[in-house]
Design a protein around this motif. Structure first.
Motif, PDB file in Angstrom:
ATOM      1  N   TYR A  58       0.655  -1.352   0.015  1.00  0.00           N
ATOM      2  CA  TYR A  58      -0.037  -0.014  -0.010  1.00  0.00           C
ATOM      3  C   TYR A  58       0.805   1.145  -0.017  1.00  0.00           C
ATOM      4  O   TYR A  58       0.688   2.079  -0.725  1.00  0.00           O
ATOM      5  N   ASN A  59       1.993   1.313   0.734  1.00  0.00           N
ATOM      6  CA  ASN A  59       2.858   2.548   0.979  1.00  0.00           C
ATOM      7  C   ASN A  59       3.455   2.728  -0.407  1.00  0.00           C
ATOM      8  O   ASN A  59       3.711   3.781  -0.903  1.00  0.00           O
ATOM      9  N   ILE A  60       4.011   1.559  -1.042  1.00  0.00           N
ATOM     10  CA  ILE A  60       4.476   1.691  -2.248  1.00  0.00           C
ATOM     11  C   ILE A  60       3.391   2.398  -3.419  1.00  0.00           C
ATOM     12  O   ILE A  60       3.747   3.197  -4.251  1.00  0.00           O
ATOM     13  N   PHE A  61       2.490   1.707  -3.423  1.00  0.00           N
ATOM     14  CA  PHE A  61       1.316   2.430  -4.230  1.00  0.00           C
ATOM     15  C   PHE A  61       1.029   3.663  -3.983  1.00  0.00           C
ATOM     16  O   PHE A  61       1.045   4.477  -5.030  1.00  0.00           O
ATOM     17  N   VAL A  62       0.528   4.281  -3.035  1.00  0.00           N
ATOM     18  CA  VAL A  62       0.486   5.282  -2.625  1.00  0.00           C
ATOM     19  C   VAL A  62       1.772   6.440  -2.936  1.00  0.00           C
ATOM     20  O   VAL A  62       1.630   7.439  -3.462  1.00  0.00           O
ATOM     21  N   GLY A  63       2.825   5.847  -2.670  1.00  0.00           N
ATOM     22  CA  GLY A  63       3.963   6.629  -3.098  1.00  0.00           C
ATOM     23  C   GLY A  63       4.296   6.939  -4.693  1.00  0.00           C
ATOM     24  O   GLY A  63       4.679   7.922  -5.015  1.00  0.00           O
TER      25      GLY A  63
END
Length: 264
Positions: free
Chosen positions: A169-174
């Motif tokens: 999720y963090n990678i996607f939002v990033g």
């Protein structure tokens, strides 16, 4: 922008926006612009002194206005300084309107204001996107956090634990936040502003509803993204609403006609 004369309301609105946006960018960049912070460091002390005076004599506010920005972007000092920006923008727009009342338009100033706004939003969100890609803004919950009873979590702690659990999720939002880099180019500005509007409204909602102390900055990013889209509102409305309505009508008309064909 065309060379046509602007309406009075548009000129006044631009004057207010010009003063307020530049004031906000100058003082509220959350450390994303090290060079700007270095160049404006001599303004720090006068700004604090002005906030103290404004809080006491204008707002009659004596709580904790001396608590400066310290990782939280929503201290009383930040809210008082925001009130100062608004007051200065209102007064400045009035004085500007009187002194420059014969001006027909501000096309050049508008161009540079949007350019500065684009770069501000882009670098702010790229900065946040990079730290999310490295999973360092909202890290995975440690053993101490996992052993803590859920009822003892603060709203922000609960949100950070939830978001930090998933690296994907963090990678996607990033990645989505890094797409704000589209604002750096004029040809992709509208697409970039649409993306940053969607991203910033999600961040803003999280900050408000989970009491994350970055409400002022996230709200500013959302409003500044909308500001970039203002000249294209009618076009976007036609594209997203009218075209969508036509497609929907065509779909249901086709189903209705197909249904009649079956009945007959």
């Amino acid at each position: 922008m065309t060379d046509q004369s602007w309406t009075l309301s548009r000129k006044i609105g631009f004057r207010f926006s010009f003063i307020f946006i530049l004031s906000f960018i100058l003082f509220k960049n959350n450390g994303a612009f090290s060079l700007l912070g270095y160049l404006t460091q001599f303004l720090t002390t006068p700004m604090r002194q002005l906030c103290h005076w404004f809080a006491i004599h204008i707002l009659n506010y004596r709580y904790d206005y001396a608590v400066y920005t310290n990782g939280s972007g929503d201290t009383s000092f930040d809210w008082v300084s925001l009130a100062i920006f608004l007051a200065v923008a209102v007064l400045g727009a009035l004085v500007w309107s009187v002194l420059d009342r014969d001006r027909k338009s501000y096309n050049t100033c508008y161009y540079w204001l949007t350019a500065i706004t684009r770069y501000y939003i882009a670098f702010m969100l790229i900065n946040y996107g990079v730290v999310k890609l490295t999973h360092s803004q909202m890290p995975p919950p440690g053993l101490g956090r996992l052993m803590q009873p859920l009822g003892e979590f603060s709203p922000m702690g609960l949100a950070w634990t939830y978001f930090g659990y998933s690296k994907g999720y963090n990678i996607f939002v990033g990645i989505v936040e890094i797409l704000a880099g589209l604002l750096l180019f004029r040809r992709t500005m509208v697409l970039g502003a649409l993306i940053t509007t969607a991203v910033s409204i999600n961040v803003m909602a999280t900050n408000y509803f989970f009491d994350v102390p970055v409400k002022i900055l996230s709200t500013a990013l959302f409003l500044l993204s909308l500001y970039l889209l203002l000249p294209y509102i009618r076009t976007l409305f036609n594209l997203l609403v009218r075209v969508g309505a036509l497609v929907s009508c065509s779909y249901w008309k086709g189903r209705y006609t197909h249904g009649l064909g079956k009945i007959s």
